[in-house]
Design a protein around this motif. Structure first.
Motif, PDB file in Angstrom:
ATOM      1  N   VAL A   1       1.109  -1.121  -0.029  1.00 45.00           N
ATOM      2  CA  VAL A   1      -0.219   0.021   0.324  1.00 45.00           C
ATOM      3  C   VAL A   1       0.712   1.535  -0.245  1.00 45.00           C
ATOM      4  CG1 VAL A   1      -2.107   1.267   1.530  1.00 45.00           C
ATOM      5  CG2 VAL A   1      -2.101  -1.154   0.654  1.00 45.00           C
ATOM      6  N   VAL A   2       1.788   1.685   0.540  1.00 47.67           N
ATOM      7  CA  VAL A   2       2.302   2.698   1.206  1.00 47.67           C
ATOM      8  C   VAL A   2       3.558   2.780  -0.671  1.00 47.67           C
ATOM      9  CG1 VAL A   2       4.156   3.333   2.379  1.00 47.67           C
ATOM     10  CG2 VAL A   2       3.067   2.763   3.896  1.00 47.67           C
ATOM     11  N   PRO A   3       4.076   1.514  -0.725  1.00 52.31           N
ATOM     12  CA  PRO A   3       5.185   1.801  -1.468  1.00 52.31           C
ATOM     13  C   PRO A   3       4.164   2.324  -3.006  1.00 52.31           C
ATOM     14  CG  PRO A   3       5.876  -0.409  -0.830  1.00 52.31           C
ATOM     15  CD  PRO A   3       4.159   0.401   0.478  1.00 52.31           C
ATOM     16  N   ALA A   4       3.029   1.473  -3.105  1.00 52.85           N
ATOM     17  CA  ALA A   4       2.550   1.782  -4.680  1.00 52.85           C
ATOM     18  C   ALA A   4       1.385   3.351  -4.561  1.00 52.85           C
ATOM     19  CB  ALA A   4       0.691   1.344  -4.110  1.00 52.85           C
ATOM     20  N   ILE A   5       1.134   4.110  -3.274  1.00 51.02           N
ATOM     21  CA  ILE A   5       1.432   5.241  -2.655  1.00 51.02           C
ATOM     22  C   ILE A   5       2.484   6.248  -3.023  1.00 51.02           C
ATOM     23  CG2 ILE A   5       0.544   6.707  -0.774  1.00 51.02           C
ATOM     24  CD1 ILE A   5      -1.433   5.383  -0.701  1.00 51.02           C
ATOM     25  N   GLU A   6       3.579   6.123  -2.826  1.00 54.94           N
ATOM     26  CA  GLU A   6       4.692   6.435  -2.910  1.00 54.94           C
ATOM     27  C   GLU A   6       5.061   6.566  -4.750  1.00 54.94           C
ATOM     28  OE1 GLU A   6       8.760   4.912  -1.659  1.00 54.94           O
ATOM     29  OE2 GLU A   6       8.422   6.205  -0.116  1.00 54.94           O
TER      30      GLU A   6
END
Length: 271
Positions: A73-78
């Motif tokens: 989730v966090v890497p995709a948002i990044e």
């Protein structure tokens, strides 16, 4: 001249090639394709030998590890954030310079050629190479990815922006000049209204490209979901790799759908 020769000359359109030049051109094209195939070592036999390995690799990727989604989730948002800021900075870099790279607005041809070459250099260097340079300069993380996309994107957008400026109607510009308008007024009231729709379409397309490229830049330490993708492959966690790939495909599909709808809405409003 006999009747058959006269008929042949009349039937052939002016400026069209005869049979021998066409055969020579076809032979040259086939020769170039063969030369390229030899240089790039194109081999269907080698591909056929590698198909079992490809099948084994794909087999290890399924079923995807859906539990790995929480970690993505966090890497995709990044990745999305990298694409957004890479696109914005590219716009900020390209817009002030693109007017100098348009033949109809440049102050002189020397400035035109220098600016065009700057665009050629920046877009001629691959994003991964730029990311490696910026990783060495500012360290690991998403910021090198932003800078790499901005520099490369500035060259691409600058080229498209300047070419769209060269295709505008010169009537409004001449009318503004006859009233004593300055360069800034000509750009704001004579140029931008004619190119803004095309510019927005190009920017949306560039954002799609940056989103795809941002996933790759993570492989060289520039953050984003690409970093997780490479990490899972290095650890032979191929089911995690499949999850990463599916998330990337979903992101690209959503970005393509949204940008397509936005372009259609903008073009409809422009009419």
């Amino acid at each position: 001249m006999n009747i058959g020769s006269y008929t042949l000359l009349v039937a052939r359109p002016k400026g069209s090639l005869g049979w021998w030049p066409r055969l020579a051109l076809g032979g040259a094209i086939l020769g170039a394709l063969w030369w390229a195939a030899m240089g790039s070592q194109v081999s269907l036999g080698e591909l056929r030998k590698g198909l079992p390995w490809i099948g084994d690799f794909l087999g290890r990727m399924f079923p995807p590890n859906w539990a790995f989604l929480d970690k993505l989730v966090v890497p995709a948002i990044e990745t999305i954030q990298i694409a957004i800021w890479g696109t914005l900075l590219a716009i900020f870099l390209a817009v002030p310079v693109c007017f100098l790279a348009a033949r109809n607005l440049t102050p002189n041809m020397a400035v035109f050629h220098v600016t065009r070459q700057v665009f050629n250099v920046t877009r001629g260097i691959n994003e991964i190479i730029l990311a490696l340079i910026f990783v060495a300069a500012v360290g690991l993380g998403p910021f090198p990815g932003v800078l790499a996309l901005a520099v490369h994107g500035a060259g691409m957008l600058g080229k498209f922006f300047s070419e769209s400026i060269e295709e505008i109607d010169h009537g409004p510009i001449e009318a503004l000049r006859s009233t004593g308008a300055g360069p800034i007024q000509i750009i704001i009231f004579g140029v931008l209204p004619q190119v803004i729709t095309a510019w927005i379409a190009v920017v949306l397309y560039r954002f799609e490209t940056n989103l795809r490229q941002a996933t790759v830049l993570g492989m060289v330490g520039a953050g984003g979901i690409g970093f997780e993708l490479v990490g899972s492959m290095k650890l032979f966690q191929y089911q995690d790799t499949a999850t990463c790939i599916l998330v990337i495909i979903a992101m690209v599909m959503v970005a393509d759908y949204v940008s397509t709808r936005l372009r259609a809405w903008i073009q409809k409003g422009a009419r």
